[in-house]
Design an enzyme around this catalytic site. Structure first.
Site, PDB file in Angstrom:
ATOM      1  N   LYS A 120       1.336   9.287  -5.178  1.00 41.99           N
ATOM      2  CA  LYS A 120      -0.042   8.872  -4.893  1.00 41.99           C
ATOM      3  C   LYS A 120      -1.046   9.985  -5.198  1.00 41.99           C
ATOM      4  O   LYS A 120      -0.807  11.147  -4.877  1.00 41.99           O
ATOM      5  CB  LYS A 120      -0.131   8.511  -3.410  1.00 41.99           C
ATOM      6  CG  LYS A 120      -1.535   8.252  -2.897  1.00 41.99           C
ATOM      7  CD  LYS A 120      -1.491   7.793  -1.454  1.00 41.99           C
ATOM      8  CE  LYS A 120      -2.890   7.572  -0.909  1.00 41.99           C
ATOM      9  NZ  LYS A 120      -2.920   6.858   0.356  1.00 41.99           N
ATOM     10  N   HIS A 150     -10.438  -2.756   1.656  1.00 44.78           N
ATOM     11  CA  HIS A 150     -10.797  -1.425   1.132  1.00 44.78           C
ATOM     12  C   HIS A 150     -11.723  -1.453  -0.083  1.00 44.78           C
ATOM     13  O   HIS A 150     -11.663  -0.582  -0.952  1.00 44.78           O
ATOM     14  CB  HIS A 150      -9.532  -0.598   0.830  1.00 44.78           C
ATOM     15  CG  HIS A 150      -9.731   0.863   1.150  1.00 44.78           C
ATOM     16  ND1 HIS A 150      -8.788   1.830   0.972  1.00 44.78           N
ATOM     17  CD2 HIS A 150     -10.841   1.503   1.636  1.00 44.78           C
ATOM     18  CE1 HIS A 150      -9.281   3.011   1.332  1.00 44.78           C
ATOM     19  NE2 HIS A 150     -10.526   2.832   1.730  1.00 44.78           N
ATOM     20  N   HIS A 205       1.551   2.429   3.901  1.00 46.40           N
ATOM     21  CA  HIS A 205       0.595   3.524   4.083  1.00 46.40           C
ATOM     22  C   HIS A 205       0.813   4.085   5.488  1.00 46.40           C
ATOM     23  O   HIS A 205       1.023   3.304   6.424  1.00 46.40           O
ATOM     24  CB  HIS A 205      -0.819   2.929   3.938  1.00 46.40           C
ATOM     25  CG  HIS A 205      -1.925   3.923   3.855  1.00 46.40           C
ATOM     26  ND1 HIS A 205      -2.295   4.696   4.917  1.00 46.40           N
ATOM     27  CD2 HIS A 205      -2.755   4.250   2.832  1.00 46.40           C
ATOM     28  CE1 HIS A 205      -3.316   5.465   4.556  1.00 46.40           C
ATOM     29  NE2 HIS A 205      -3.615   5.215   3.284  1.00 46.40           N
ATOM     30  N   SER A 214      -8.293   1.613   5.236  1.00 45.86           N
ATOM     31  CA  SER A 214      -6.923   2.078   5.470  1.00 45.86           C
ATOM     32  C   SER A 214      -6.574   2.149   6.958  1.00 45.86           C
ATOM     33  O   SER A 214      -7.445   2.375   7.797  1.00 45.86           O
ATOM     34  CB  SER A 214      -6.715   3.455   4.846  1.00 45.86           C
ATOM     35  OG  SER A 214      -6.831   3.356   3.461  1.00 45.86           O
ATOM     36  N   ASP A 236      -0.406  -0.744  -4.743  1.00 46.45           N
ATOM     37  CA  ASP A 236      -1.681  -0.211  -5.247  1.00 46.45           C
ATOM     38  C   ASP A 236      -1.599   1.173  -5.869  1.00 46.45           C
ATOM     39  O   ASP A 236      -2.426   1.544  -6.688  1.00 46.45           O
ATOM     40  CB  ASP A 236      -2.728  -0.197  -4.111  1.00 46.45           C
ATOM     41  CG  ASP A 236      -2.401   0.809  -3.018  1.00 46.45           C
ATOM     42  OD1 ASP A 236      -1.211   1.131  -2.831  1.00 46.45           O
ATOM     43  OD2 ASP A 236      -3.336   1.273  -2.344  1.00 46.45           O
ATOM     44  N   ASN A 237      -0.612   1.960  -5.440  1.00 52.72           N
ATOM     45  CA  ASN A 237      -0.422   3.302  -6.007  1.00 52.72           C
ATOM     46  C   ASN A 237       0.921   3.823  -5.507  1.00 52.72           C
ATOM     47  O   ASN A 237       1.570   3.197  -4.663  1.00 52.72           O
ATOM     48  CB  ASN A 237      -1.565   4.262  -5.615  1.00 52.72           C
ATOM     49  CG  ASN A 237      -1.830   4.323  -4.127  1.00 52.72           C
ATOM     50  OD1 ASN A 237      -2.834   3.820  -3.640  1.00 52.72           O
ATOM     51  ND2 ASN A 237      -0.914   4.917  -3.373  1.00 52.72           N
ATOM     52  N   LYS A 272      -5.199  -5.722   3.887  1.00 51.24           N
ATOM     53  CA  LYS A 272      -6.136  -4.603   3.690  1.00 51.24           C
ATOM     54  C   LYS A 272      -7.072  -4.905   2.521  1.00 51.24           C
ATOM     55  O   LYS A 272      -6.641  -5.334   1.456  1.00 51.24           O
ATOM     56  CB  LYS A 272      -5.334  -3.339   3.407  1.00 51.24           C
ATOM     57  CG  LYS A 272      -6.208  -2.148   3.008  1.00 51.24           C
ATOM     58  CD  LYS A 272      -5.374  -0.892   2.943  1.00 51.24           C
ATOM     59  CE  LYS A 272      -6.105   0.215   2.208  1.00 51.24           C
ATOM     60  NZ  LYS A 272      -5.320   1.455   2.143  1.00 51.24           N
ATOM     61  N   ARG A 328      -7.552  -1.241  -6.169  1.00 52.56           N
ATOM     62  CA  ARG A 328      -7.821  -2.626  -5.745  1.00 52.56           C
ATOM     63  C   ARG A 328      -8.957  -3.240  -6.557  1.00 52.56           C
ATOM     64  O   ARG A 328      -8.931  -4.419  -6.928  1.00 52.56           O
ATOM     65  CB  ARG A 328      -8.158  -2.651  -4.246  1.00 52.56           C
ATOM     66  CG  ARG A 328      -6.932  -2.471  -3.402  1.00 52.56           C
ATOM     67  CD  ARG A 328      -7.170  -1.784  -2.078  1.00 52.56           C
ATOM     68  NE  ARG A 328      -5.909  -1.157  -1.683  1.00 52.56           N
ATOM     69  CZ  ARG A 328      -4.961  -1.769  -0.983  1.00 52.56           C
ATOM     70  NH1 ARG A 328      -5.150  -2.989  -0.526  1.00 52.56           N
ATOM     71  NH2 ARG A 328      -3.824  -1.169  -0.724  1.00 52.56           N
ATOM     72  N   CYS A 354      -6.114   4.021  -3.314  1.00 53.43           N
ATOM     73  CA  CYS A 354      -6.370   2.647  -2.858  1.00 53.43           C
ATOM     74  C   CYS A 354      -7.603   1.937  -3.440  1.00 53.43           C
ATOM     75  O   CYS A 354      -7.486   0.918  -4.103  1.00 53.43           O
ATOM     76  CB  CYS A 354      -6.505   2.618  -1.345  1.00 53.43           C
ATOM     77  SG  CYS A 354      -5.042   3.187  -0.484  1.00 53.43           S
ATOM     78  N   ASP A 410       0.842  -1.191   0.000  1.00 49.59           N
ATOM     79  CA  ASP A 410       0.000   0.000   0.000  1.00 49.59           C
ATOM     80  C   ASP A 410       0.882   1.248   0.000  1.00 49.59           C
ATOM     81  O   ASP A 410       1.614   1.492   0.958  1.00 49.59           O
ATOM     82  CB  ASP A 410      -0.898  -0.025   1.252  1.00 49.59           C
ATOM     83  CG  ASP A 410      -2.048   0.947   1.136  1.00 49.59           C
ATOM     84  OD1 ASP A 410      -2.063   1.735   0.171  1.00 49.59           O
ATOM     85  OD2 ASP A 410      -2.927   0.918   2.012  1.00 49.59           O
ATOM     86  N   ASP A 411       0.829   1.989  -1.086  1.00 48.20           N
ATOM     87  CA  ASP A 411       1.580   3.256  -1.210  1.00 48.20           C
ATOM     88  C   ASP A 411       3.095   3.064  -1.323  1.00 48.20           C
ATOM     89  O   ASP A 411       3.864   3.946  -0.924  1.00 48.20           O
ATOM     90  CB  ASP A 411       1.283   4.225  -0.036  1.00 48.20           C
ATOM     91  CG  ASP A 411      -0.173   4.662   0.038  1.00 48.20           C
ATOM     92  OD1 ASP A 411      -0.988   4.190  -0.774  1.00 48.20           O
ATOM     93  OD2 ASP A 411      -0.489   5.490   0.915  1.00 48.20           O
TER      94      ASP A 411
END
Ligand code: MG
Length: 468
Positions: free
Chosen positions: A306, A136, A233, A159, A285-286, A134, A81, A77, A37-38
């Site tokens: 992001k 989301h 994240h 998150s 994811d980003n 996660k 996803r 996010c 994540d991130d």
């Protein structure tokens, strides 16, 4: 006599059918998707980070494929996803919005169950499926992984910075010790809450243990594990074994714990004798959350992070690993998380219904070195609006907005900004002038894509009634 012949014929047919089922099952590879994540394009040592050490991921890259042009379906996010799991741009199923860009703890909806996720498609082909980490894509039971083709779920439903109850200190101070209690984030097993607030200091370790246990449990049966880490994240947390161990500070500690986790997954696959029948995909994811300074990652030489449709927001450091099967090396062809559903379905012998538009392509030719990537373009969405398009090495930005900066303005560009991502991966030198034909071609691609979009209601804007 006739009866006996018929009986024999039926028995042969049955054995042939069983045999074909067995043959198919034996050929069906396992899939493990490790989704951070991130994580930024520049955050792994194999992608050039000078102080974060990621020996396990680096080893898989060296023995597998390192993808330098691999994208996500969105720059934040929730839509990212949705894109990975359905193989469809989120604009097609309402998993994006210009108002609320992700789902929140007060969101009333989530990924519609009419969507076919990778898990659902693989279940149809006889797979065992597990989601860890996660989610989301909706925190209400009807939207959780167990409603989307996953046999089990262990993780946080949104998150790790949501439901913040302590606002007196800064996010950076919160990323320490007992401060996980400042975030009232639940930890779920399937649909039941098992811990609240989730102790985020041990979350990476516990996700890892769950994934390893699933690998042991599944044995020889074909399986799909979606291991979606809730870090890096912010707020950042790491286990005691990783505290202050990285030269890169707390952010480095967190990435190095995730790297350890990747090593544990690989070791479990090897111990259980299934490594050579398992495709592992590692990505995020980003891009990095740049506004958190040293608590955010780095997109390396790519622009922005992001939340933006510059390359740093949507191009991810990606590694694929399948010992003895992949054509090893660095892949410069384009790929995207959107491609995982069709690729896995093809390899698993799963059929996908043809009643909807898919935006993914089967990447098998690149995996096995038999041909080029079928992906020729990428559409960059900011919320529900198309901001940019890449076709071949050219990228046109029709609109831009930098990410997560108060007061950042939306800018429209006519003619669009034009970059050659081969010559200029940093998107620094606009070459729109004198390139009318290239711009016309990119506009044509954008229009052709838009023509395939049927308007659907967004799933992201509706809120639950306030609790009494
Ligand atoms: Mg993210």
């Amino acid at each position: 006599m006739i009866l006996r012949s018929l009986f024999t014929y039926a028995a042969i047919a049955l054995f042939a059918a069983l045999d074909s089922v067995n043959a198919t099952a034996a050929d069906q590879p396992n899939f493990v998707v490790i989704f951070c994540d991130d994580l930024g394009y520049g955050d792994l040592s194999t992608f050039g980070h000078p102080t974060i050490k990621t020996p396990h991921i680096d080893k898989m890259a060296a023995e597998g494929q390192k993808w330098t042009n691999f994208y996500v379906a969105a720059c934040v996010c929730t839509p990212s996803r949705a894109g990975l799991l359905t193989g469809r741009y989120p604009i097609r199923n309402g998993m994006c919005s210009d108002k609320r860009r992700v789902l929140f703890p007060d969101s009333a909806r989530g990924l519609p169950t009419s969507e076919i996720t990778i898990a659902k498609a693989l279940k149809g082909a006889g797979y065992e499926t597990a989601a860890v980490g996660k989610w989301h894509l909706g925190h209400l039971p009807e939207f959780l992984p167990t409603s989307h083709g996953f046999d089990s779920y262990f993780g946080i439903p949104y998150s790790n910075d949501m439901n913040r109850i302590e606002r007196k200190v800064s996010q950076q101070q919160l990323a320490e010790d007992e401060n996980f209690k400042a975030y009232d984030v639940p930890l779920l097993r399937d649909t039941e809450e098992v811990e609240r607030p989730a102790d985020q200091r041990t979350i990476t370790k516990r996700y890892t243990e769950e994934a390893v246990q699933k690998i042991e449990e599944f044995g020889d049966k074909p399986f799909f594990i979606y291991l979606a880490h809730s870090l890096p994240h912010i707020p950042l947390f790491r286990g005691p074994d990783f505290k202050d161990t990285s030269t890169a500070g707390i952010y480095g500690d967190v990435i190095e714990e995730i790297d350890w986790s990747v090593g544990q997954v690989r070791e479990a696959l090897e111990k259980n004798g299934v490594a050579e029948n398992t495709l592992v995909v590692f990505t995020s994811d980003n891009g990095p959350w740049l506004s958190f300074n040293t608590h955010g990652g780095s997109a390396g030489l790519l622009r922005e992070g992001k939340g933006s449709t510059w390359e740093g927001g949507m191009r991810e450091p990606t590694v694929m690993y399948w010992p003895g099967k992949l054509k090893t090396g660095i892949v410069h062809d384009m790929g995207a998380t959107l491609d995982l559903l069709p690729t896995f379905a093809k390899l698993a012998g799963a059929t996908l219904p043809d009643d909807r538009v898919y935006d993914g392509h089967d990447l098998s030719p690149v995996l096995f070195g038999t041909g080029k990537s079928p992906r020729e373009n990428l559409f960059y969405y900011h919320g529900a609006t198309l901001f940019a398009v890449r076709k071949g090495q050219h990228k046109a930005h029709f609109k831009t907005k930098i990410s997560y900066v108060r007061g950042a303005k939306l800018e429209e560009h006519d003619p669009p900004l034009l970059y050659h991502l081969g010559h200029d991966p940093r998107e620094k030198f606009d070459i729109a002038e004198g390139n009318d034909a290239v711009i016309a071609d990119l506009k044509k691609a954008a229009e052709a894509h838009k023509a395939t979009i049927k308007p659907v209601e967004t799933q992201l804007d509706e809120r639950l009634p306030p609790a009494k």
